[in-house]
Design a protein around this motif. Structure first.
Motif, short mmCIF file in Angstrom:
data_model
loop_
_atom_site.label_atom_id
_atom_site.label_comp_id
_atom_site.label_asym_id
_atom_site.label_seq_id
_atom_site.Cartn_x
_atom_site.Cartn_y
_atom_site.Cartn_z
N ALA A 98 0.83 -1.20 0.00
CA ALA A 98 0.00 0.00 0.00
C ALA A 98 0.87 1.26 0.00
O ALA A 98 0.56 2.23 -0.70
N THR A 99 1.95 1.25 0.77
CA THR A 99 2.85 2.41 0.80
C THR A 99 3.48 2.66 -0.56
O THR A 99 3.56 3.81 -1.03
N ALA A 100 3.92 1.59 -1.21
CA ALA A 100 4.54 1.72 -2.54
C ALA A 100 3.52 2.21 -3.57
O ALA A 100 3.85 3.04 -4.44
N LEU A 101 2.29 1.73 -3.49
CA LEU A 101 1.26 2.17 -4.44
C LEU A 101 0.95 3.65 -4.24
O LEU A 101 0.78 4.39 -5.22
N LYS A 102 0.86 4.09 -3.00
CA LYS A 102 0.60 5.52 -2.75
C LYS A 102 1.68 6.39 -3.37
O LYS A 102 1.39 7.43 -3.99
N ALA A 103 2.93 5.97 -3.22
CA ALA A 103 4.02 6.74 -3.81
C ALA A 103 3.88 6.80 -5.34
O ALA A 103 4.15 7.84 -5.95
N GLU A 104 3.47 5.70 -5.94
CA GLU A 104 3.27 5.68 -7.39
C GLU A 104 2.13 6.59 -7.80
O GLU A 104 2.24 7.37 -8.77
N LEU A 105 1.02 6.54 -7.07
CA LEU A 105 -0.14 7.36 -7.41
C LEU A 105 0.16 8.85 -7.24
O LEU A 105 -0.36 9.69 -7.99
N ASP A 106 1.00 9.20 -6.26
CA ASP A 106 1.28 10.60 -5.97
C ASP A 106 2.29 11.22 -6.94
O ASP A 106 2.48 12.45 -6.92
N ARG A 107 2.94 10.41 -7.75
CA ARG A 107 3.89 10.96 -8.71
C ARG A 107 3.13 11.76 -9.78
O ARG A 107 2.18 11.25 -10.37
N PRO A 108 3.51 13.00 -10.06
CA PRO A 108 2.82 13.79 -11.09
C PRO A 108 2.86 13.08 -12.45
O PRO A 108 3.90 12.57 -12.87
N GLY A 109 1.71 13.01 -13.07
CA GLY A 109 1.63 12.42 -14.41
C GLY A 109 1.61 10.91 -14.45
O GLY A 109 1.71 10.32 -15.53
N SER A 110 1.45 10.25 -13.28
CA SER A 110 1.50 8.79 -13.26
C SER A 110 0.17 8.13 -13.58
O SER A 110 0.09 6.92 -13.73
N GLY A 111 -0.89 8.93 -13.68
CA GLY A 111 -2.21 8.35 -13.91
C GLY A 111 -2.94 8.13 -12.59
O GLY A 111 -2.50 8.57 -11.53
N ASN A 112 -4.06 7.42 -12.67
CA ASN A 112 -4.87 7.23 -11.48
C ASN A 112 -5.87 6.10 -11.74
O ASN A 112 -5.87 5.48 -12.82
N ILE A 113 -6.73 5.84 -10.77
CA ILE A 113 -7.87 4.96 -10.96
C ILE A 113 -8.93 5.73 -11.73
O ILE A 113 -9.22 6.90 -11.42
N ALA A 114 -9.52 5.12 -12.73
CA ALA A 114 -10.54 5.80 -13.54
C ALA A 114 -11.77 6.12 -12.71
O ALA A 114 -12.26 5.27 -11.96
N ALA A 115 -12.27 7.33 -12.84
CA ALA A 115 -13.46 7.75 -12.12
C ALA A 115 -14.70 7.09 -12.72
O ALA A 115 -14.79 6.89 -13.94
N LEU A 116 -15.66 6.79 -11.87
CA LEU A 116 -16.90 6.17 -12.34
C LEU A 116 -17.73 7.11 -13.21
O LEU A 116 -18.65 6.67 -13.91
N SER A 117 -17.41 8.40 -13.18
CA SER A 117 -18.18 9.36 -13.98
C SER A 117 -18.09 9.06 -15.47
O SER A 117 -18.98 9.43 -16.24
#
Length: 220
Positions: free
Chosen positions: A150-169
């Motif tokens: 979980a810690t490693a994933l947070k670091a990946e998600l917080d990197r600018p331009g790394s993408g994200n989980i797609a929003a349900l919208s």
């Protein structure tokens, strides 16, 4: 006289044979009872039970100890926090999944394909200020096998331009026009899960600081 003696001898022979037969029959019954014993069926071998085979069980194996199979979204707590700051909150679409990579974009999708999650919960919240200014909040809880993951994933998600989980919208016609640009984003680790939130205005009225505050309150 000789005939009488032969008759007596013959009768004694039949009597001896009968006694011997009864003895043998009794011995057989006693031997059977001793061999089988109470509650034991001679048709079932030792170490098995009626109706089962001696081979390995075909049932599913028990999950490993400590394995995580679900995500606790704590969505009700998020709604309470936002309402506590003066916003009206309407819960939109929610969805559970186990394939995080298929529901991510950018480098985050590639990362989650290599580092598989154990569960994903996504939600949409519509947040309205007292003056009617409205924001849409996309929240995702990503469960990982352990805290290090979980810690490693947070670091990946917080990197600018790394993408994200797609929003349900993207799958909801009512909110499809809302485009999340990554400007008002927050994340946090919650034990073995990472929660991310992104806010985006639906109409004018909310400042950047307010949108950042909404995102931050959604991950606490």
């Amino acid at each position: 006289m000789a005939g009488l003696r032969r008759s007596q001898i013959r009768q004694r022979g039949w009597l001896v044979a009968a006694v011997a037969g009864v003895f043998l029959l009794s011995a057989g019954v006693v031997g059977y009872l001793m061999a089988t014993g109470p509650g034991h069926s001679p048709a079932v071998s030792s170490g098995s039970s009626p109706g089962s085979s001696a081979g390995p069980s075909s049932g599913a194996a028990a999950p490993p100890e400590g394995a995580t199979s679900a995500v606790d979204p704590q969505l009700a707590a998020v709604v309470r926090r936002l309402r506590g700051t003066g916003y009206q909150v309407t819960q939109g679409t929610t969805e559970d999944d186990t394939d995080c990579a298929a529901n991510a974009y950018g480098q985050t999708g590639a990362y989650l394909a290599e580092h598989r999650c154990v569960g994903l919960h996504r939600a949409l919240l519509e947040v309205r200020s007292p003056r009617g200014a409205t924001a849409l909040v996309a929240i995702a809880w990503i469960g990982m096998p352990d805290q290090a993951g979980a810690t490693a994933l947070k670091a990946e998600l917080d990197r600018p331009g790394s993408g994200n989980i797609a929003a349900l919208s993207k799958n909801d016609a009512h909110y499809r026009s809302v485009v999340f640009r990554g400007l008002y984003y927050a994340s946090a680790r919650q034990d073995k899960a990472v929660v991310t939130a992104e806010a985006q205005s639906m109409n004018p009225g909310l400042t950047g600081a307010q949108l950042r505050s909404i995102a931050a309150a959604s991950v606490r």
